[in-house]
Motif scaffolding. Sequence first.
Motif, PDB file in Angstrom:
ATOM      1  N   THR A  44     -10.229   3.143  -8.368  1.00  0.00           N
ATOM      2  CA  THR A  44     -10.087   4.227  -7.789  1.00  0.00           C
ATOM      3  C   THR A  44      -9.817   4.343  -6.541  1.00  0.00           C
ATOM      4  O   THR A  44      -9.907   3.568  -5.706  1.00  0.00           O
ATOM      5  CB  THR A  44     -11.405   5.289  -7.550  1.00  0.00           C
ATOM      6  OG1 THR A  44     -13.081   4.458  -6.633  1.00  0.00           O
ATOM      7  CG2 THR A  44     -12.098   5.215  -9.525  1.00  0.00           C
ATOM      8  N   SER A  45      -8.821   5.158  -5.698  1.00  0.00           N
ATOM      9  CA  SER A  45      -8.337   5.433  -4.409  1.00  0.00           C
ATOM     10  C   SER A  45      -9.295   5.500  -3.744  1.00  0.00           C
ATOM     11  O   SER A  45      -9.533   4.857  -2.831  1.00  0.00           O
ATOM     12  CB  SER A  45      -7.340   6.370  -4.184  1.00  0.00           C
ATOM     13  OG  SER A  45      -7.696   7.195  -5.249  1.00  0.00           O
ATOM     14  N   ALA A  46     -10.471   6.726  -4.029  1.00  0.00           N
ATOM     15  CA  ALA A  46     -11.233   7.115  -3.825  1.00  0.00           C
ATOM     16  C   ALA A  46     -12.301   5.930  -2.996  1.00  0.00           C
ATOM     17  O   ALA A  46     -12.369   5.622  -2.148  1.00  0.00           O
ATOM     18  CB  ALA A  46     -12.769   7.637  -4.370  1.00  0.00           C
ATOM     19  N   ALA A  47     -12.389   4.657  -3.919  1.00  0.00           N
ATOM     20  CA  ALA A  47     -13.583   3.680  -3.563  1.00  0.00           C
ATOM     21  C   ALA A  47     -12.629   2.942  -2.427  1.00  0.00           C
ATOM     22  O   ALA A  47     -13.748   1.796  -2.117  1.00  0.00           O
ATOM     23  CB  ALA A  47     -13.270   2.982  -4.971  1.00  0.00           C
ATOM     24  N   LEU A  48     -12.526   2.676  -1.849  1.00  0.00           N
ATOM     25  CA  LEU A  48     -10.608   1.964  -1.168  1.00  0.00           C
ATOM     26  C   LEU A  48     -10.788   2.596   0.292  1.00  0.00           C
ATOM     27  O   LEU A  48     -11.431   1.487   1.643  1.00  0.00           O
ATOM     28  CB  LEU A  48      -9.051   1.360  -1.861  1.00  0.00           C
ATOM     29  CG  LEU A  48      -9.567   0.116  -2.849  1.00  0.00           C
ATOM     30  CD1 LEU A  48      -8.253   0.826  -3.733  1.00  0.00           C
ATOM     31  CD2 LEU A  48      -9.774  -0.748  -2.854  1.00  0.00           C
ATOM     32  N   VAL A  49     -10.742   3.847  -0.385  1.00  0.00           N
ATOM     33  CA  VAL A  49     -10.057   4.669   1.346  1.00  0.00           C
ATOM     34  C   VAL A  49     -10.918   4.991   2.025  1.00  0.00           C
ATOM     35  O   VAL A  49     -11.543   4.540   3.020  1.00  0.00           O
ATOM     36  CB  VAL A  49      -9.061   6.021   0.551  1.00  0.00           C
ATOM     37  CG1 VAL A  49      -8.971   6.500   2.366  1.00  0.00           C
ATOM     38  CG2 VAL A  49      -7.767   5.007   0.420  1.00  0.00           C
ATOM     39  N   ARG A  50     -12.182   5.669   1.405  1.00  0.00           N
ATOM     40  CA  ARG A  50     -13.290   6.537   1.245  1.00  0.00           C
ATOM     41  C   ARG A  50     -14.791   4.917   1.529  1.00  0.00           C
ATOM     42  O   ARG A  50     -15.377   5.778   2.108  1.00  0.00           O
ATOM     43  CB  ARG A  50     -14.107   7.217   0.714  1.00  0.00           C
ATOM     44  CG  ARG A  50     -12.667   8.552   1.439  1.00  0.00           C
ATOM     45  CD  ARG A  50     -12.746   9.802   0.869  1.00  0.00           C
ATOM     46  NE  ARG A  50     -12.533  10.214  -0.293  1.00  0.00           N
ATOM     47  CZ  ARG A  50     -13.296  10.511  -1.539  1.00  0.00           C
ATOM     48  NH1 ARG A  50     -14.370  10.299  -1.239  1.00  0.00           N
ATOM     49  NH2 ARG A  50     -12.436  10.781  -2.646  1.00  0.00           N
ATOM     50  N   HIS A  55     -13.004  -5.303  -1.415  1.00  0.00           N
ATOM     51  CA  HIS A  55     -13.624  -6.458  -1.449  1.00  0.00           C
ATOM     52  C   HIS A  55     -12.581  -5.929  -3.232  1.00  0.00           C
ATOM     53  O   HIS A  55     -12.103  -7.548  -3.709  1.00  0.00           O
ATOM     54  CB  HIS A  55     -14.588  -6.896  -2.172  1.00  0.00           C
ATOM     55  CG  HIS A  55     -15.936  -5.631  -2.731  1.00  0.00           C
ATOM     56  ND1 HIS A  55     -15.911  -3.965  -2.267  1.00  0.00           N
ATOM     57  CD2 HIS A  55     -16.031  -5.480  -3.792  1.00  0.00           C
ATOM     58  CE1 HIS A  55     -16.697  -4.457  -3.319  1.00  0.00           C
ATOM     59  NE2 HIS A  55     -16.809  -4.529  -3.804  1.00  0.00           N
ATOM     60  N   LEU A  56     -12.702  -5.255  -3.800  1.00  0.00           N
ATOM     61  CA  LEU A  56     -12.128  -5.059  -5.628  1.00  0.00           C
ATOM     62  C   LEU A  56     -10.407  -5.468  -5.671  1.00  0.00           C
ATOM     63  O   LEU A  56     -10.194  -4.970  -6.726  1.00  0.00           O
ATOM     64  CB  LEU A  56     -12.436  -3.766  -6.014  1.00  0.00           C
ATOM     65  CG  LEU A  56     -13.797  -2.859  -5.751  1.00  0.00           C
ATOM     66  CD1 LEU A  56     -13.566  -1.374  -5.713  1.00  0.00           C
ATOM     67  CD2 LEU A  56     -14.276  -3.736  -6.566  1.00  0.00           C
ATOM     68  N   GLY A  71      -6.720   4.496  -9.530  1.00  0.00           N
ATOM     69  CA  GLY A  71      -7.398   6.163  -9.924  1.00  0.00           C
ATOM     70  C   GLY A  71      -7.137   6.984  -9.411  1.00  0.00           C
ATOM     71  O   GLY A  71      -7.849   6.365  -8.188  1.00  0.00           O
ATOM     72  N   GLY A  72      -7.354   8.046  -9.469  1.00  0.00           N
ATOM     73  CA  GLY A  72      -6.782   9.119  -8.126  1.00  0.00           C
ATOM     74  C   GLY A  72      -6.256  10.612  -8.309  1.00  0.00           C
ATOM     75  O   GLY A  72      -5.376  10.920  -9.092  1.00  0.00           O
ATOM     76  N   SER A  73      -6.254  10.822  -7.481  1.00  0.00           N
ATOM     77  CA  SER A  73      -5.446  12.177  -7.726  1.00  0.00           C
ATOM     78  C   SER A  73      -4.930  13.131  -6.035  1.00  0.00           C
ATOM     79  O   SER A  73      -4.482  14.608  -6.424  1.00  0.00           O
ATOM     80  CB  SER A  73      -5.886  13.711  -8.874  1.00  0.00           C
ATOM     81  OG  SER A  73      -7.251  13.788  -7.957  1.00  0.00           O
ATOM     82  N   ASP A  74      -5.322  12.626  -4.897  1.00  0.00           N
ATOM     83  CA  ASP A  74      -4.834  12.735  -3.534  1.00  0.00           C
ATOM     84  C   ASP A  74      -3.691  12.003  -3.623  1.00  0.00           C
ATOM     85  O   ASP A  74      -4.210  11.169  -2.972  1.00  0.00           O
ATOM     86  CB  ASP A  74      -6.415  13.111  -2.924  1.00  0.00           C
ATOM     87  CG  ASP A  74      -6.185  13.038  -1.749  1.00  0.00           C
ATOM     88  OD1 ASP A  74      -5.296  12.315  -0.837  1.00  0.00           O
ATOM     89  OD2 ASP A  74      -6.518  15.056  -1.495  1.00  0.00           O
ATOM     90  N   ALA A  79      -1.340   7.084  -1.196  1.00  0.00           N
ATOM     91  CA  ALA A  79      -0.927   6.322  -0.687  1.00  0.00           C
ATOM     92  C   ALA A  79      -1.450   5.489   0.253  1.00  0.00           C
ATOM     93  O   ALA A  79      -0.964   4.120  -0.148  1.00  0.00           O
ATOM     94  CB  ALA A  79      -0.510   7.409   0.100  1.00  0.00           C
ATOM     95  N   GLU A  80      -3.055   5.336   0.529  1.00  0.00           N
ATOM     96  CA  GLU A  80      -3.475   4.588   1.236  1.00  0.00           C
ATOM     97  C   GLU A  80      -3.681   3.416   0.669  1.00  0.00           C
ATOM     98  O   GLU A  80      -3.481   2.346   1.433  1.00  0.00           O
ATOM     99  CB  GLU A  80      -4.366   4.911   1.835  1.00  0.00           C
ATOM    100  CG  GLU A  80      -5.079   4.495   3.279  1.00  0.00           C
ATOM    101  CD  GLU A  80      -6.702   5.384   4.400  1.00  0.00           C
ATOM    102  OE1 GLU A  80      -7.167   4.517   4.818  1.00  0.00           O
ATOM    103  OE2 GLU A  80      -6.101   6.527   4.465  1.00  0.00           O
ATOM    104  N   ALA A  81      -4.175   3.810  -0.208  1.00  0.00           N
ATOM    105  CA  ALA A  81      -5.189   2.597  -1.275  1.00  0.00           C
ATOM    106  C   ALA A  81      -3.682   2.112  -1.923  1.00  0.00           C
ATOM    107  O   ALA A  81      -3.715   0.674  -2.173  1.00  0.00           O
ATOM    108  CB  ALA A  81      -5.580   3.103  -2.982  1.00  0.00           C
ATOM    109  N   THR A  82      -2.369   2.488  -1.987  1.00  0.00           N
ATOM    110  CA  THR A  82      -1.360   2.143  -2.654  1.00  0.00           C
ATOM    111  C   THR A  82      -0.588   1.135  -1.662  1.00  0.00           C
ATOM    112  O   THR A  82      -0.509   0.022  -1.847  1.00  0.00           O
ATOM    113  CB  THR A  82      -0.343   3.088  -2.920  1.00  0.00           C
ATOM    114  OG1 THR A  82      -0.341   3.176  -3.519  1.00  0.00           O
ATOM    115  CG2 THR A  82       1.532   1.968  -2.976  1.00  0.00           C
ATOM    116  N   ALA A  83      -0.678   1.405   0.038  1.00  0.00           N
ATOM    117  CA  ALA A  83      -0.241   0.524   1.289  1.00  0.00           C
ATOM    118  C   ALA A  83      -1.230  -0.670   1.171  1.00  0.00           C
ATOM    119  O   ALA A  83      -0.830  -1.687   1.918  1.00  0.00           O
ATOM    120  CB  ALA A  83      -0.285   1.005   2.302  1.00  0.00           C
TER     121      ALA A  83
END
Length: 332
Positions: A44-50, A55-56, A71-74, A79-83
């Motif tokens: 999930t993008s939230a796990a990475l960004v927030r 480590h994932l 996975g995400g909808s924001d 975009a931040e997780a993609t980078a």
Amino acid sequence: MTRLALQDHARLSVAPMMDWTDRHCRAFHRVLSRQVLLYTEMVTSAALVRGGAKHLLGFDAAEHPVALQLGGSDPAELAEATAMGVAQGYAEVNLNVGCPSDRVQSGCFGAVLMKDPALVAHCVEAMIDATDGVPVTVKCRIGVDDQVPGDVLPDFLRRMGDAGVRRAIVHARMAWLQGLSPKENRDVPPLDHGLVHAMKDRFPDMHLSVNGGIASLDAALSHLRAVDGVMIGRAAYHDPAGILLRADSAIWGVEDSCGDPVAAALAMVPHIEGHLARGGRLAHVTRHMMGLFAGRPGARHWRRVLSERANRPGAGVEVLRDALDGVVSAAA
């Protein structure tokens, strides 16, 4: 590894599967096929960004070509997780618009996003803007709940194409978000491979892969007459040799990576030894190898030895070799 464009590797891919396609599973599948495109579990993008769960994103360069599924909808968060994924070296970033689990629905991502294609378009636009030419792809269903797939899917793919997506993977089943468990959603809604095939005629410039219910390499080859790619999930996990061992020659026309399952098991020894040296357990790796001899003599002995001994403290490669001895004896 033969140098191919990523979309050529995508002629066959192993689906992202939660709790299954971790880095050890991917290392094993890479031993079986040099060419197949591999995917991470959904992150999930939230796990990475927030959540600070960088480590994932870990993987070994030997896994390439490998794609990150988010996975995400924001849009900003994606975009931040993609980078972050691009910086880590992933060859592709994929957005999950197909997972039907309750946990995914509550987070407003996965298959429920099929109901809001405009939001998905905003998400992928933001993701594409965050890359440096690394492909952003989408994995979706043919529709959800009471949607009409023949209307919903072409509209969804059109919107994705307008947003800049050039490759999509379509699971050829509806997702029924009410009344079915995630497991039932993988089996109960009827398959409509023909609808996915028809989308290739509607969108000739989009690379389309079909997913869902494809259980053999021969079936994959048949689908490749109609679409650009095939993604296989559970069959590749439970019968990895049956799907992947001759895929390189059958699909790409190059020499296969391993001659037989025994050679594939032995090729995993360096990976296993490295994992054990870092304090890991044998079972972390061998749990993904249980199906290696599916349908072959000695398969039961292989599974029994690994399931009974691989999780014991101190278990090492000798357990793998003992399991192999039984396979070789049964085949003699």
